[in-house]
Design a protein around this motif. Structure first.
Motif, PDB file in Angstrom:
ATOM      1  N   ALA A 237     123.923  56.742 128.369  1.00 29.56           N
ATOM      2  CA  ALA A 237     123.665  55.728 128.053  1.00 29.56           C
ATOM      3  C   ALA A 237     122.771  55.483 128.239  1.00 29.56           C
ATOM      4  CB  ALA A 237     125.020  54.990 129.618  1.00 29.56           C
ATOM      5  N   LEU A 238     121.761  55.575 128.937  1.00 31.37           N
ATOM      6  CA  LEU A 238     120.378  55.196 128.555  1.00 31.37           C
ATOM      7  C   LEU A 238     120.095  55.138 126.792  1.00 31.37           C
ATOM      8  CD1 LEU A 238     118.088  53.759 129.350  1.00 31.37           C
ATOM      9  CD2 LEU A 238     116.915  56.613 129.799  1.00 31.37           C
ATOM     10  N   GLY A 239     120.503  55.954 126.260  1.00 31.36           N
ATOM     11  CA  GLY A 239     120.032  56.638 125.305  1.00 31.36           C
ATOM     12  C   GLY A 239     120.487  55.970 123.960  1.00 31.36           C
ATOM     13  N   ALA A 240     121.750  54.731 124.064  1.00 36.26           N
ATOM     14  CA  ALA A 240     122.999  54.287 123.643  1.00 36.26           C
ATOM     15  C   ALA A 240     122.318  53.180 123.280  1.00 36.26           C
ATOM     16  CB  ALA A 240     124.447  54.280 124.105  1.00 36.26           C
ATOM     17  N   ALA A 241     121.681  52.534 124.799  1.00 33.26           N
ATOM     18  CA  ALA A 241     121.180  51.324 124.970  1.00 33.26           C
ATOM     19  C   ALA A 241     119.764  50.809 124.039  1.00 33.26           C
ATOM     20  CB  ALA A 241     121.072  51.020 125.813  1.00 33.26           C
ATOM     21  N   LEU A 242     119.153  52.706 124.359  1.00 33.90           N
ATOM     22  CA  LEU A 242     117.617  52.148 123.590  1.00 33.90           C
ATOM     23  C   LEU A 242     118.134  52.029 121.952  1.00 33.90           C
ATOM     24  CD1 LEU A 242     115.971  54.659 125.648  1.00 33.90           C
ATOM     25  CD2 LEU A 242     115.398  52.063 125.819  1.00 33.90           C
ATOM     26  N   THR A 243     118.784  53.353 121.951  1.00 34.85           N
ATOM     27  CA  THR A 243     118.997  53.123 119.988  1.00 34.85           C
ATOM     28  C   THR A 243     119.077  51.511 119.510  1.00 34.85           C
ATOM     29  OG1 THR A 243     120.044  54.892 120.703  1.00 34.85           O
ATOM     30  CG2 THR A 243     121.045  53.975 118.243  1.00 34.85           C
ATOM     31  N   ALA A 244     120.045  50.657 120.178  1.00 36.87           N
ATOM     32  CA  ALA A 244     120.316  49.503 120.164  1.00 36.87           C
ATOM     33  C   ALA A 244     119.140  48.579 119.939  1.00 36.87           C
ATOM     34  CB  ALA A 244     120.828  48.822 121.248  1.00 36.87           C
ATOM     35  N   CYS A 245     117.526  48.659 120.543  1.00 35.54           N
ATOM     36  CA  CYS A 245     116.677  48.413 120.396  1.00 35.54           C
ATOM     37  C   CYS A 245     115.919  48.636 118.715  1.00 35.54           C
ATOM     38  CB  CYS A 245     115.614  48.356 121.278  1.00 35.54           C
ATOM     39  SG  CYS A 245     116.194  48.172 122.627  1.00 35.54           S
ATOM     40  N   GLY A 246     116.400  49.558 118.275  1.00 38.86           N
ATOM     41  CA  GLY A 246     115.894  49.660 116.774  1.00 38.86           C
ATOM     42  C   GLY A 246     114.554  50.609 116.827  1.00 38.86           C
ATOM     43  N   THR A 247     114.311  50.775 115.602  1.00 38.98           N
ATOM     44  CA  THR A 247     113.148  51.965 115.620  1.00 38.98           C
ATOM     45  C   THR A 247     111.752  51.585 114.715  1.00 38.98           C
ATOM     46  OG1 THR A 247     114.047  52.619 113.544  1.00 38.98           O
ATOM     47  CG2 THR A 247     114.752  54.158 115.473  1.00 38.98           C
ATOM     48  N   SER A 248     111.976  50.068 114.973  1.00 39.05           N
ATOM     49  CA  SER A 248     110.602  49.583 114.409  1.00 39.05           C
ATOM     50  C   SER A 248     109.166  49.798 114.389  1.00 39.05           C
ATOM     51  CB  SER A 248     110.682  48.359 113.892  1.00 39.05           C
ATOM     52  OG  SER A 248     110.304  47.287 115.240  1.00 39.05           O
ATOM     53  N   GLY A 249     109.330  50.063 116.155  1.00 40.62           N
ATOM     54  CA  GLY A 249     107.549  50.538 116.576  1.00 40.62           C
ATOM     55  C   GLY A 249     107.505  52.417 116.152  1.00 40.62           C
TER      56      GLY A 249
ATOM     57  N   PHE B 120     109.839  64.563 129.939  1.00 38.71           N
ATOM     58  CA  PHE B 120     110.143  64.202 128.245  1.00 38.71           C
ATOM     59  C   PHE B 120     110.950  63.180 128.036  1.00 38.71           C
ATOM     60  CE2 PHE B 120     108.484  68.460 126.884  1.00 38.71           C
ATOM     61  CZ  PHE B 120     107.541  67.879 126.200  1.00 38.71           C
ATOM     62  N   PRO B 121     111.045  62.627 126.968  1.00 36.48           N
ATOM     63  CA  PRO B 121     112.235  60.943 127.282  1.00 36.48           C
ATOM     64  C   PRO B 121     113.643  61.534 127.242  1.00 36.48           C
ATOM     65  CG  PRO B 121     110.129  60.408 126.042  1.00 36.48           C
ATOM     66  CD  PRO B 121     109.757  61.182 125.953  1.00 36.48           C
ATOM     67  N   GLY B 122     114.318  61.234 127.657  1.00 37.76           N
ATOM     68  CA  GLY B 122     115.391  61.815 128.255  1.00 37.76           C
ATOM     69  C   GLY B 122     115.162  63.509 128.310  1.00 37.76           C
ATOM     70  N   GLY B 123     114.861  63.955 128.966  1.00 40.91           N
ATOM     71  CA  GLY B 123     114.380  65.135 129.504  1.00 40.91           C
ATOM     72  C   GLY B 123     115.096  66.079 127.729  1.00 40.91           C
TER      73      GLY B 123
ATOM     74  N   ALA C 167     112.315  59.970 121.218  1.00 37.72           N
ATOM     75  CA  ALA C 167     112.781  61.498 122.028  1.00 37.72           C
ATOM     76  C   ALA C 167     111.569  62.456 121.007  1.00 37.72           C
ATOM     77  CB  ALA C 167     114.340  61.600 121.782  1.00 37.72           C
ATOM     78  N   TYR C 168     111.455  63.333 121.153  1.00 40.92           N
ATOM     79  CA  TYR C 168     110.913  64.742 121.026  1.00 40.92           C
ATOM     80  C   TYR C 168     111.594  65.454 120.389  1.00 40.92           C
ATOM     81  CZ  TYR C 168     106.033  62.445 122.783  1.00 40.92           C
ATOM     82  OH  TYR C 168     105.198  61.891 123.237  1.00 40.92           O
ATOM     83  N   THR C 169     112.731  65.869 120.439  1.00 39.48           N
ATOM     84  CA  THR C 169     114.056  66.600 119.003  1.00 39.48           C
ATOM     85  C   THR C 169     114.283  65.016 119.234  1.00 39.48           C
ATOM     86  OG1 THR C 169     115.321  67.196 121.364  1.00 39.48           O
ATOM     87  CG2 THR C 169     112.909  67.885 121.397  1.00 39.48           C
ATOM     88  N   ASP C 170     115.419  65.852 117.999  1.00 37.03           N
ATOM     89  CA  ASP C 170     116.947  65.449 117.365  1.00 37.03           C
ATOM     90  C   ASP C 170     117.457  65.455 118.105  1.00 37.03           C
ATOM     91  OD1 ASP C 170     114.933  65.115 115.171  1.00 37.03           O
ATOM     92  OD2 ASP C 170     115.519  66.795 114.076  1.00 37.03           O
ATOM     93  N   ASP C 171     118.817  64.361 118.454  1.00 36.59           N
ATOM     94  CA  ASP C 171     119.968  64.526 118.996  1.00 36.59           C
ATOM     95  C   ASP C 171     119.842  64.475 120.023  1.00 36.59           C
ATOM     96  OD1 ASP C 171     122.785  64.434 118.903  1.00 36.59           O
ATOM     97  OD2 ASP C 171     122.858  66.518 118.980  1.00 36.59           O
ATOM     98  N   CYS C 172     118.306  63.682 121.287  1.00 38.64           N
ATOM     99  CA  CYS C 172     118.053  63.519 122.653  1.00 38.64           C
ATOM    100  C   CYS C 172     119.291  62.133 122.530  1.00 38.64           C
ATOM    101  CB  CYS C 172     117.013  62.904 122.171  1.00 38.64           C
ATOM    102  SG  CYS C 172     116.444  63.603 124.524  1.00 38.64           S
ATOM    103  N   TYR C 173     120.358  62.339 122.783  1.00 36.44           N
ATOM    104  CA  TYR C 173     121.553  60.450 123.295  1.00 36.44           C
ATOM    105  C   TYR C 173     121.332  59.944 122.661  1.00 36.44           C
ATOM    106  CZ  TYR C 173     120.867  64.517 126.950  1.00 36.44           C
ATOM    107  OH  TYR C 173     121.489  65.391 127.867  1.00 36.44           O
TER     108      TYR C 173
END
Length: 288
Positions: free
Chosen positions: A13-25, A192-195, A151-157
Motif C-alpha cells: 500500500a505504501l509503494g502504491a501511494a508513493l508511486t502516485a507521487c511521480g518520479t520527477s525528483g 533501505f526504502p521499502g526494506g 527504492a534501491y532495487t527494481d520491483d520494490c512494491y
C-alpha cells in the motif's frame, strides 16, 4: 528476516501511494555531500562487513532475557520509526499534508521511551526544526533512510527506483540534509526504502561504512485505521532483541501514536526494556 508476504502486507500500500507521487525528483543532481559518518568503535557499534566486503545487514538483537552474567536488565526491544517523505512530495506538503508527527514524538518523550528514527533527507529539509529537536534529544538517535525514499532495487512494491550509480550519492545527500538541519551525530545506520535490497545495493553502499538495519516485527501501521489491530500485531510479534518498524508520518500512519500508548506499558509489564538500535547492535557484537 520477515517473509516477503508479511512485508508486502504493509509496504504494498505504501509503494502504491508513493508511486502516485511521480518520479520527477529522481533526476535531480544532488548537491555535494560528505561521506557517511565514520563509526566510532567506542561510541557507535556497527557490524563487520559481510561476505566479499558487502554492507552488513542487522535484523534483530540477541534472543536473550538479559539475565546472563548475573545481570538483570530485562528483555530488550527497539522501537524504530521511519520518517518517510519522497523527493517530490513538496507540493503535497505545501497543500497541507503532514508527513511529520509531533504528537508521537511527544508521547515517546512523556513515556520515556528511547527510539531510533530512520529519516529521509527530504523529511529533514521539510521539518528542520523537528529533525534538529529529535537529533539533539539524547533519548533518540537519527539514522539514514535515504534522501529520496526511492527504492534501491527494481520491483520494490511499486516505489520509484534510484539508479545503481546514484545510490551512494542518495545516501550521502541525506546526511548532508541532516547536517544542514543541525542534526548532531547521525548514526551510521541505513534503512533501505521499502526494506528492499540485493547484493548489488549492498556493494554500492559498502564504501560508506554504514550498517543496514532491517527489522523482525512489522507493526502494520502504514495506512492503518484500527489501532487495536496494529497493537496486537506488535505484541504478538515481539521477542527479546526485536526491532519493530513503525512510521513517524501522520498522513500515512495516523494511529501510530495511539499504538505506542498501548504497546509501551504492556511490553513493560511483560518485562521488556526499550533501547535504541545502537544498543542492540552493540549487544550483538558482545558489547552490552
Amino acid at each position: 528476516m520477515i517473509s516477503l508476504v508479511r512485508r508486502a502486507t504493509v509496504l504494498c500500500a505504501l509503494g502504491a501511494a508513493l508511486t502516485a507521487c511521480g518520479t520527477s525528483g529522481a533526476g535531480q543532481t544532488p548537491r555535494p555531500a560528505p561521506s557517511a559518518p565514520a563509526p566510532s568503535p567506542s561510541r557507535t557499534p556497527t557490524l563487520a562487513p559481510g561476505p566479499a566486503g558487502l554492507t552488513p545487514v542487522f535484523e534483530h538483537g540477541p534472543r536473550t532475557d538479559g539475565t546472563q552474567g548475573g545481570t538483570k536488565d530485562g528483555k530488550t526491544v527497539a522501537l524504530t520509526f521511519d520518517a518517510d517523505m519522497t523527493a517530490d512530495q513538496g507540493p503535497r506538503a505545501a497543500a497541507g499534508e503532514r508527513f511529520d508527527n509531533p504528537r508521537l514524538i511527544a508521547t515517546l518523550r512523556r513515556l520515556k521511551v528511547p527510539a531510533t528514527v530512520f529519516m529521509t533527507g527530504r523529511w529533514a529539509e521539510e521539518y528542520p526544526d523537528e529533525a534538529r529537536s529529535i537529533g539533539r534529544d539524547p533519548r533518540f538517535e537519527i539514522a539514514n533512510h535515504s534522501y529520496s525514499h526511492y527504492a534501491y532495487t527494481d520491483d520494490c512494491y511499486g516505489l520509484p527506483t534510484v539508479a545503481k550509480a546514484d545510490m551512494r550519492s542518495d545516501l550521502e545527500r541525506a546526511y548532508a540534509a541532516f547536517e544542514k538541519a543541525g542534526v548532531p551525530n547521525p548514526m551510521p545506520y541505513f534503512r533501505f526504502p521499502g526494506g528492499c535490497y540485493d547484493d548489488a545495493a549492498l556493494k554500492e553502499l559498502s564504501a560508506t561504512g554504514v550498517t543496514a538495519v532491517q527489522w523482525d516485527v512489522v507493526s502494520g501501521d502504514a495506512f492503518a485505521t484500527d489501532a487495536g489491530a496494529v497493537t496486537r500485531q506488535v505484541l504478538d510479534g515481539v521477542r527479546p532483541g526485536s526491532v519493530v518498524v513503525m512510521h513517524c508520518t501522520r498522513s500515512a500512519a495516523p494511529v501510530t501514536e495511539e499504538v505506542v500508548r498501548a504497546v509501551v506499558p504492556e511490553l513493560r509489564r511483560q518485562g521488556y526494556r526499550f533501547v535504541k538500535v545502537s544498543q542492540l547492535v552493540g549487544a550483538a557484537n558482545g558489547h552490552a
